[in-house]
Write a protein that holds these residues in place. Structure first.
Motif, PDB file in Angstrom:
ATOM      1  N   UNK A   1       0.847  -1.202   0.000  1.00 38.15           N
ATOM      2  CA  UNK A   1       0.000   0.000   0.000  1.00 38.15           C
ATOM      3  C   UNK A   1       0.882   1.251   0.000  1.00 38.15           C
ATOM      4  N   UNK A   2       0.563   2.186  -0.935  1.00 38.59           N
ATOM      5  CA  UNK A   2       1.362   3.427  -0.951  1.00 38.59           C
ATOM      6  C   UNK A   2       0.757   4.472   0.000  1.00 38.59           C
ATOM      7  N   UNK A   3       1.511   5.555   0.197  1.00 36.17           N
ATOM      8  CA  UNK A   3       1.079   6.581   1.157  1.00 36.17           C
ATOM      9  C   UNK A   3      -0.250   7.224   0.759  1.00 36.17           C
ATOM     10  N   UNK A   4      -0.460   7.452  -0.534  1.00 36.87           N
ATOM     11  CA  UNK A   4      -1.686   8.127  -0.954  1.00 36.87           C
ATOM     12  C   UNK A   4      -2.910   7.284  -0.609  1.00 36.87           C
ATOM     13  N   UNK A   5      -2.827   5.998  -0.937  1.00 39.38           N
ATOM     14  CA  UNK A   5      -3.927   5.079  -0.640  1.00 39.38           C
ATOM     15  C   UNK A   5      -4.153   5.002   0.888  1.00 39.38           C
ATOM     16  N   UNK A   6      -3.054   4.908   1.624  1.00 41.22           N
ATOM     17  CA  UNK A   6      -3.156   4.824   3.083  1.00 41.22           C
ATOM     18  C   UNK A   6      -3.824   6.076   3.649  1.00 41.22           C
ATOM     19  N   UNK A   7      -3.428   7.235   3.151  1.00 50.18           N
ATOM     20  CA  UNK A   7      -3.991   8.482   3.690  1.00 50.18           C
ATOM     21  C   UNK A   7      -5.460   8.673   3.307  1.00 50.18           C
ATOM     22  N   UNK A   8      -5.817   8.217   2.099  1.00 50.43           N
ATOM     23  CA  UNK A   8      -7.235   8.237   1.715  1.00 50.43           C
ATOM     24  C   UNK A   8      -8.077   7.426   2.696  1.00 50.43           C
ATOM     25  N   UNK A  25      -6.050  -4.063   8.443  1.00 51.75           N
ATOM     26  CA  UNK A  25      -4.739  -4.660   8.695  1.00 51.75           C
ATOM     27  C   UNK A  25      -3.669  -4.104   7.761  1.00 51.75           C
ATOM     28  N   UNK A  26      -4.014  -3.918   6.479  1.00 46.15           N
ATOM     29  CA  UNK A  26      -2.989  -3.393   5.557  1.00 46.15           C
ATOM     30  C   UNK A  26      -2.640  -1.942   5.916  1.00 46.15           C
ATOM     31  N   UNK A  27      -3.636  -1.168   6.347  1.00 46.52           N
ATOM     32  CA  UNK A  27      -3.328   0.209   6.755  1.00 46.52           C
ATOM     33  C   UNK A  27      -2.412   0.163   7.981  1.00 46.52           C
ATOM     34  N   UNK A  28      -2.753  -0.697   8.924  1.00 45.98           N
ATOM     35  CA  UNK A  28      -1.925  -0.817  10.137  1.00 45.98           C
ATOM     36  C   UNK A  28      -0.489  -1.206   9.797  1.00 45.98           C
ATOM     37  N   UNK A  29      -0.352  -2.135   8.847  1.00 50.41           N
ATOM     38  CA  UNK A  29       0.989  -2.565   8.428  1.00 50.41           C
ATOM     39  C   UNK A  29       1.749  -1.393   7.806  1.00 50.41           C
ATOM     40  N   UNK A  33       5.280   1.024   9.350  1.00 52.89           N
ATOM     41  CA  UNK A  33       6.566   1.246   8.670  1.00 52.89           C
ATOM     42  C   UNK A  33       6.700   2.655   8.094  1.00 52.89           C
ATOM     43  N   UNK A  34       5.674   3.527   8.292  1.00 53.65           N
ATOM     44  CA  UNK A  34       5.739   4.852   7.666  1.00 53.65           C
ATOM     45  C   UNK A  34       5.455   5.952   8.689  1.00 53.65           C
ATOM     46  N   UNK A  35       6.497   6.668   9.039  1.00 58.66           N
ATOM     47  CA  UNK A  35       6.385   7.714  10.050  1.00 58.66           C
ATOM     48  C   UNK A  35       5.479   8.857   9.575  1.00 58.66           C
ATOM     49  N   UNK A  36       5.600   9.201   8.303  1.00 59.68           N
ATOM     50  CA  UNK A  36       4.825  10.304   7.726  1.00 59.68           C
ATOM     51  C   UNK A  36       3.306  10.038   7.862  1.00 59.68           C
ATOM     52  N   UNK A  37       2.898   8.810   7.544  1.00 61.72           N
ATOM     53  CA  UNK A  37       1.469   8.485   7.629  1.00 61.72           C
ATOM     54  C   UNK A  37       0.996   8.358   9.082  1.00 61.72           C
TER      55      UNK A  37
END
Ligand SMILES: [Zn+2]
Lengths: 166, 187
Positions: A1-8, A25-29, A33-37
């Motif tokens: 999952x990329x940052x854009x999808x995660x933030x949406x 679960x995929x968002x949590x994963x 691993x992504x400090x920005x999100x």
């Protein structure tokens, strides 16, 4: 999952718990691993979600119910009944609310007028009007029930003329 | 808001004004609060509340329990409030009204949430006022139904007569605007 999808998803289904378990679960994963999100999630929760949850409800002012009750009373007049019957009832209701014995005369007089007015109508409209008068009267009795929170203090004799008359 | 028991609705359908008053007592805080937050104006919110209950009373006899009373009440409330917004655009005076009503009625705010004392209440009030007032009415209605009223997407969609993806996109835009607003105010 990329940052854009995660933030949406953080802006909608993730934060609102509308996403399926696997999507959550995929968002949590991704967040792990992504400090920005992770920072973005905190920001959304703080300023566009959890900050609103304690807003609560506010009661409307008491007069709003009074206006609704009056409007409902007006609406219940069937089309066959002339409007002046309602005006007489408005007057009658005010007398009821005032609850002063001196108004008893006015009240009795209004009921008499209403009866005479209805008498003059054709038979079909007389029936309609009679049902309506019964409805209106019970409506007003309901308005005057103790559930309305009124006290009997208003029924005390308040003026010299009332004391004299009653 | 709790849903209204069926027997109470049936009594009101039969013309029992006392039953209708009990329905009003159970639902009026929800109706008024949604109306106040959507319109941002106390007089408009009072008028919307009045219109909502007159509409409910008028169509109560046709209510067939296919949806919950709660869903139905939200739908009437939010549509009446949005129509009021479209008719009247007086945001600035409205915001002052909103401040006044929140201040004067702070004591009657439902405290089953975690609002414990005055400072917290003031903070919550300020946040609501600033953040919600800058959204457009449609976005505002969505975020109010979601966060303050706690409705699911499907319930919001039903209340607003829109599809779930529109609910998503409005919530997304509302939240982006709110965090941007918070950022520009420096917190
Ligand atoms: Zn990321």
């Amino acid at each position: 999952m990329d940052c854009k999808k995660a933030q949406d998803l953080i802006l909608t289904d993730y934060i609102d718990q509308e996403a399926s378990f696997s999507v959550q679960e995929s968002v949590r994963a991704h967040l792990a691993s992504c400090e920005k999100c992770r920072a973005f999630e905190q920001e959304v929760r703080a300023h566009a979600s959890e900050d609103l949850r304690n807003a609560g409800h506010i009661e409307p002012p008491a007069e709003v119910w009074n206006r609704i009750r009056d409007a409902i009373g007006q609406e219940q007049r069937p089309s066959g009944v002339p409007a002046y019957v309602d005006h007489m009832f408005d007057f009658l209701r005010e007398s009821f609310f005032a609850r002063r014995p001196a108004y008893a005369f006015a009240t009795a007089f209004t009921v008499m007028l209403a009866a005479i007015a209805v008498w003059g109508l054709p038979m079909r409209r007389q029936m309609l009007a009679r049902d309506y008068l019964v409805q209106k009267t019970s409506f007003m009795i309901a308005l005057n029930s103790p559930a309305n929170g009124e006290t009997d203090a208003a029924a005390d004799f308040n003026t010299a003329i009332e004391e004299y008359l009653f | 808001m709790e849903d209204i028991p069926r027997d109470l609705i049936e009594q009101a359908q039969a013309g029992d004004i006392g039953a209708f008053e009990r329905i009003y007592k159970a639902a009026s805080a929800m109706v008024y609060s949604v109306a106040l937050r959507v319109t941002n104006s106390r007089p408009d919110a009072e008028e919307v509340t009045q219109d909502v209950f007159i509409k409910i009373h008028r169509s109560l006899k046709d209510f067939e329990f296919r949806s919950s009373f709660k869903t139905w009440a939200y739908r009437i409330t939010v549509n009446t409030a949005l129509n009021a917004c479209r008719k009247i655009s007086r945001q600035e005076t409205g915001r002052q009204d909103f401040d006044t009503v929140i201040d004067s009625q702070a004591a009657s705010v439902d405290t089953r949430g975690q609002i414990g004392h005055a400072e917290e209440l003031d903070r919550a009030k300020a946040e609501l006022d600033l953040r919600l007032a800058r959204l457009n009415p449609d976005q505002r209605a969505c975020i109010i139904l979601r966060e303050i009223e706690g409705l699911k997407y499907e319930e919001i969609a039903k209340a607003l007569g829109i599809n779930i993806n529109t609910v998503r996109s409005r919530l997304k835009r509302a939240r982006l605007a709110m965090i941007e607003d918070a950022g520009s105010r420096g917190d």
